[in-house]
Write a protein that holds these residues in place. Structure first.
Motif, PDB file in Angstrom:
ATOM      1  N   GLU A 136       0.816  -1.228   0.000  1.00 13.97           N
ATOM      2  CA  GLU A 136       0.000   0.000   0.000  1.00 13.97           C
ATOM      3  C   GLU A 136       0.842   1.267   0.000  1.00 13.97           C
ATOM      4  O   GLU A 136       0.297   2.373   0.036  1.00 13.97           O
ATOM      5  CB  GLU A 136      -0.937  -0.001   1.218  1.00 13.97           C
ATOM      6  N   GLN A 137       2.150   1.091  -0.049  1.00 12.93           N
ATOM      7  CA  GLN A 137       3.032   2.254   0.067  1.00 12.93           C
ATOM      8  C   GLN A 137       2.738   3.310  -1.002  1.00 12.93           C
ATOM      9  O   GLN A 137       2.632   4.505  -0.701  1.00 12.93           O
ATOM     10  CB  GLN A 137       4.497   1.813  -0.031  1.00 12.93           C
ATOM     11  N   PHE A 138       2.553   2.854  -2.234  1.00 14.96           N
ATOM     12  CA  PHE A 138       2.321   3.790  -3.330  1.00 14.96           C
ATOM     13  C   PHE A 138       1.031   4.578  -3.102  1.00 14.96           C
ATOM     14  O   PHE A 138       0.993   5.801  -3.259  1.00 14.96           O
ATOM     15  CB  PHE A 138       2.269   3.046  -4.669  1.00 14.96           C
ATOM     16  N   GLU A 139      -0.021   3.850  -2.665  1.00 16.29           N
ATOM     17  CA  GLU A 139      -1.311   4.510  -2.425  1.00 16.29           C
ATOM     18  C   GLU A 139      -1.194   5.571  -1.332  1.00 16.29           C
ATOM     19  O   GLU A 139      -1.736   6.673  -1.442  1.00 16.29           O
ATOM     20  CB  GLU A 139      -2.345   3.451  -2.042  1.00 16.29           C
ATOM     21  N   PHE A 140      -0.439   5.255  -0.273  1.00 18.20           N
ATOM     22  CA  PHE A 140      -0.228   6.247   0.791  1.00 18.20           C
ATOM     23  C   PHE A 140       0.552   7.447   0.257  1.00 18.20           C
ATOM     24  O   PHE A 140       0.207   8.597   0.544  1.00 18.20           O
ATOM     25  CB  PHE A 140       0.482   5.619   1.992  1.00 18.20           C
ATOM     26  N   GLU A 141       1.591   7.174  -0.516  1.00 17.24           N
ATOM     27  CA  GLU A 141       2.391   8.289  -1.056  1.00 17.24           C
ATOM     28  C   GLU A 141       1.525   9.220  -1.905  1.00 17.24           C
ATOM     29  O   GLU A 141       1.635  10.444  -1.813  1.00 17.24           O
ATOM     30  CB  GLU A 141       3.555   7.738  -1.895  1.00 17.24           C
ATOM     31  N   GLN A 142       0.651   8.603  -2.698  1.00 16.46           N
ATOM     32  CA  GLN A 142      -0.254   9.404  -3.530  1.00 16.46           C
ATOM     33  C   GLN A 142      -1.152  10.295  -2.675  1.00 16.46           C
ATOM     34  O   GLN A 142      -1.344  11.474  -2.968  1.00 16.46           O
ATOM     35  CB  GLN A 142      -1.164   8.489  -4.374  1.00 16.46           C
ATOM     36  N   LEU A 143      -1.697   9.691  -1.607  1.00 19.02           N
ATOM     37  CA  LEU A 143      -2.603  10.452  -0.727  1.00 19.02           C
ATOM     38  C   LEU A 143      -1.885  11.618  -0.061  1.00 19.02           C
ATOM     39  O   LEU A 143      -2.424  12.723   0.041  1.00 19.02           O
ATOM     40  CB  LEU A 143      -3.178   9.542   0.360  1.00 19.02           C
ATOM     41  N   LEU A 144      -0.646  11.369   0.384  1.00 14.47           N
ATOM     42  CA  LEU A 144       0.110  12.439   1.064  1.00 14.47           C
ATOM     43  C   LEU A 144       0.310  13.602   0.111  1.00 14.47           C
ATOM     44  O   LEU A 144       0.168  14.775   0.498  1.00 14.47           O
ATOM     45  CB  LEU A 144       1.472  11.917   1.533  1.00 14.47           C
ATOM     46  N   SER A 145       0.607  13.278  -1.139  1.00 12.00           N
ATOM     47  CA  SER A 145       0.864  14.357  -2.081  1.00 12.00           C
ATOM     48  C   SER A 145      -0.447  15.057  -2.483  1.00 12.00           C
ATOM     49  O   SER A 145      -0.519  16.280  -2.472  1.00 12.00           O
ATOM     50  CB  SER A 145       1.687  13.787  -3.241  1.00 12.00           C
ATOM     51  N   THR A 146      -1.509  14.281  -2.718  1.00 13.52           N
ATOM     52  CA  THR A 146      -2.804  14.892  -3.092  1.00 13.52           C
ATOM     53  C   THR A 146      -3.304  15.838  -2.003  1.00 13.52           C
ATOM     54  O   THR A 146      -3.857  16.895  -2.291  1.00 13.52           O
ATOM     55  CB  THR A 146      -3.877  13.793  -3.300  1.00 13.52           C
ATOM     56  N   HIS A 147      -3.119  15.432  -0.749  1.00 19.06           N
ATOM     57  CA  HIS A 147      -3.697  16.219   0.350  1.00 19.06           C
ATOM     58  C   HIS A 147      -2.672  17.128   1.026  1.00 19.06           C
ATOM     59  O   HIS A 147      -2.927  17.670   2.087  1.00 19.06           O
ATOM     60  CB  HIS A 147      -4.381  15.288   1.353  1.00 19.06           C
ATOM     61  N   ASN A 148      -1.533  17.248   0.373  1.00 18.64           N
ATOM     62  CA  ASN A 148      -0.553  18.237   0.818  1.00 18.64           C
ATOM     63  C   ASN A 148      -0.079  18.022   2.258  1.00 18.64           C
ATOM     64  O   ASN A 148       0.047  18.978   3.031  1.00 18.64           O
ATOM     65  CB  ASN A 148      -1.177  19.635   0.673  1.00 18.64           C
ATOM     66  N   ILE A 149       0.141  16.758   2.621  1.00 19.27           N
ATOM     67  CA  ILE A 149       0.684  16.434   3.951  1.00 19.27           C
ATOM     68  C   ILE A 149       2.207  16.440   3.809  1.00 19.27           C
ATOM     69  O   ILE A 149       2.781  15.619   3.089  1.00 19.27           O
ATOM     70  CB  ILE A 149       0.180  15.050   4.437  1.00 19.27           C
ATOM     71  N   LYS A 150       2.852  17.385   4.503  1.00 19.59           N
ATOM     72  CA  LYS A 150       4.285  17.610   4.259  1.00 19.59           C
ATOM     73  C   LYS A 150       5.194  17.134   5.400  1.00 19.59           C
ATOM     74  O   LYS A 150       6.410  17.132   5.267  1.00 19.59           O
ATOM     75  CB  LYS A 150       4.533  19.110   4.061  1.00 19.59           C
ATOM     76  N   LYS A 151       4.579  16.794   6.537  1.00 14.52           N
ATOM     77  CA  LYS A 151       5.429  16.496   7.700  1.00 14.52           C
ATOM     78  C   LYS A 151       5.876  15.049   7.790  1.00 14.52           C
ATOM     79  O   LYS A 151       6.528  14.685   8.767  1.00 14.52           O
ATOM     80  CB  LYS A 151       4.686  16.860   8.987  1.00 14.52           C
ATOM     81  N   VAL A 152       5.497  14.212   6.816  1.00 15.11           N
ATOM     82  CA  VAL A 152       5.891  12.802   6.935  1.00 15.11           C
ATOM     83  C   VAL A 152       7.385  12.682   6.655  1.00 15.11           C
ATOM     84  O   VAL A 152       7.860  12.906   5.554  1.00 15.11           O
ATOM     85  CB  VAL A 152       5.048  11.883   6.024  1.00 15.11           C
ATOM     86  N   HIS A 153       8.100  12.346   7.719  1.00  9.23           N
ATOM     87  CA  HIS A 153       9.554  12.271   7.703  1.00  9.23           C
ATOM     88  C   HIS A 153       9.996  10.958   7.059  1.00  9.23           C
ATOM     89  O   HIS A 153      11.013  10.899   6.374  1.00  9.23           O
ATOM     90  CB  HIS A 153      10.011  12.391   9.163  1.00  9.23           C
ATOM     91  N   ALA A 154       9.218   9.887   7.298  1.00  5.56           N
ATOM     92  CA  ALA A 154       9.567   8.578   6.724  1.00  5.56           C
ATOM     93  C   ALA A 154       8.335   7.687   6.664  1.00  5.56           C
ATOM     94  O   ALA A 154       7.430   7.820   7.498  1.00  5.56           O
ATOM     95  CB  ALA A 154      10.627   7.899   7.593  1.00  5.56           C
ATOM     96  N   LEU A 155       8.330   6.806   5.680  1.00  7.27           N
ATOM     97  CA  LEU A 155       7.364   5.694   5.678  1.00  7.27           C
ATOM     98  C   LEU A 155       8.154   4.485   6.173  1.00  7.27           C
ATOM     99  O   LEU A 155       9.224   4.192   5.645  1.00  7.27           O
ATOM    100  CB  LEU A 155       6.821   5.422   4.273  1.00  7.27           C
ATOM    101  N   ALA A 156       7.638   3.823   7.196  1.00  6.37           N
ATOM    102  CA  ALA A 156       8.319   2.638   7.725  1.00  6.37           C
ATOM    103  C   ALA A 156       7.536   1.405   7.277  1.00  6.37           C
ATOM    104  O   ALA A 156       6.348   1.499   6.952  1.00  6.37           O
ATOM    105  CB  ALA A 156       8.374   2.713   9.247  1.00  6.37           C
ATOM    106  N   ALA A 157       8.229   0.265   7.294  1.00  6.58           N
ATOM    107  CA  ALA A 157       7.575  -0.976   6.863  1.00  6.58           C
ATOM    108  C   ALA A 157       6.715  -1.529   7.992  1.00  6.58           C
ATOM    109  O   ALA A 157       7.206  -1.836   9.077  1.00  6.58           O
ATOM    110  CB  ALA A 157       8.635  -1.999   6.468  1.00  6.58           C
ATOM    111  N   GLY A 158       5.420  -1.634   7.745  1.00  5.72           N
ATOM    112  CA  GLY A 158       4.513  -2.208   8.734  1.00  5.72           C
ATOM    113  C   GLY A 158       4.785  -3.695   8.905  1.00  5.72           C
ATOM    114  O   GLY A 158       5.359  -4.335   8.028  1.00  5.72           O
TER     115      GLY A 158
END
Ligand code: CTP
Ligand code: MG
Length: 231
Positions: free
Chosen positions: A57-79
């Protein structure tokens, strides 16, 4: 008090029965996870977010962060397979100087900045602080369907997230749990078994976790209530 937050978002949402990760479900026009992230995005004391996600789901999350202008995500970690593993993976992705860390369920979109501030401050003072509300129901213990006792409600709390810690306290507790193959239901349970005292910070009943389908009705009602109180 400045802090980092680790948000586990790598669950399957089985009890929601939506056929996919519940964090992608729409809630009044926005995905659940965006509601949650927006609270931290708008909090000046939040210095960064680590989001633990499933690799599929990493790609889907990355898309959402960019669409909704969430800028504070420092890292995506592996669940991981269990929430505890997703959180530990997130903790390892924190900047090394992180003094205070909050852990907050992606599935709790109604957390307020007031509660966050109380928790971060309490964690600075005590090392470990968790959000909770007094239990409203009468609670009974039962063996094979027969009541064995009524538990005194005065001492009972329903525990939520965020759970806030000095980073060193939580990392030590996570390491001990891993060494001893202990699986807990929340971060506090890991810290408690190290003998470290945990402070309760009274939160509010709106801070629900979206777990089963009816929670979506409650969620819409909370959003409607908040909109009304703004006008
Ligand atoms: N979570 C996670 N990694 C897991 C399991 C859960 O990051 N292996 C996250 C979920 O995405 C959620 C939070 O932990 O934000 C709380 O978990 P829960 O409400 O139990 O969500 P799910 O595990 O997705 O739901 P279910 O237990 O019904 O499958
Ligand atoms: Mg779960």
């Amino acid at each position: 008090m400045d802090y980092f937050v680790v948000i586990p978002a790598a669950g399957k949402g089985k009890r929601m029965k939506a056929g996919r990760n519940k964090l992608f479900l729409d809630l009044e026009g926005l995905p659940v996870i965006i509601h949650t992230l927006a609270v931290f995005e708008s909090d000046p004391f939040c210095k960064g977010i680590v989001l633990s996600v499933h690799s599929d789901e990493q790609f889907e999350f990355e898309q959402l962060l960019s669409t909704h202008n969430i800028k504070k995500v420092h890292a995506l970690a592996a669940g991981g397979q269990e929430r505890q593993y997703s959180v530990y993976s997130g903790l390892k992705a924190l900047p090394p100087e992180t003094e205070i860390v909050l852990v907050h369920d992606g599935a709790r979109p109604f957390i307020t900045r007031d509660t966050i501030a109380l928790l971060a401050e309490s964690a600075r003072e005590t090392g470990a602080a968790i959000a909770a509300v007094p239990v409203k129901d009468t609670i009974k213990q039962a063996d094979s369907g027969k009541v064995s006792q009524t538990v005194d409600r005065a001492n009972l709390w329903s525990v939520q997230t965020p759970q806030a810690f000095r980073t060193s306290v939580l990392l030590a507790a996570q390491q001990k749990a891993e060494d001893e193959q202990f699986l807990g239901t929340d971060e506090s349970s890991l810290v408690e078994r190290t003998g470290y005292p945990v402070q309760i910070v009274e939160s509010d009943y709106d801070n629900i976790k979206l777990t089963t389908p009816e929670d979506l009705y409650f969620a819409r009602a909370i959003i409607a209530k908040r909109k009304e109180s703004q006008v």
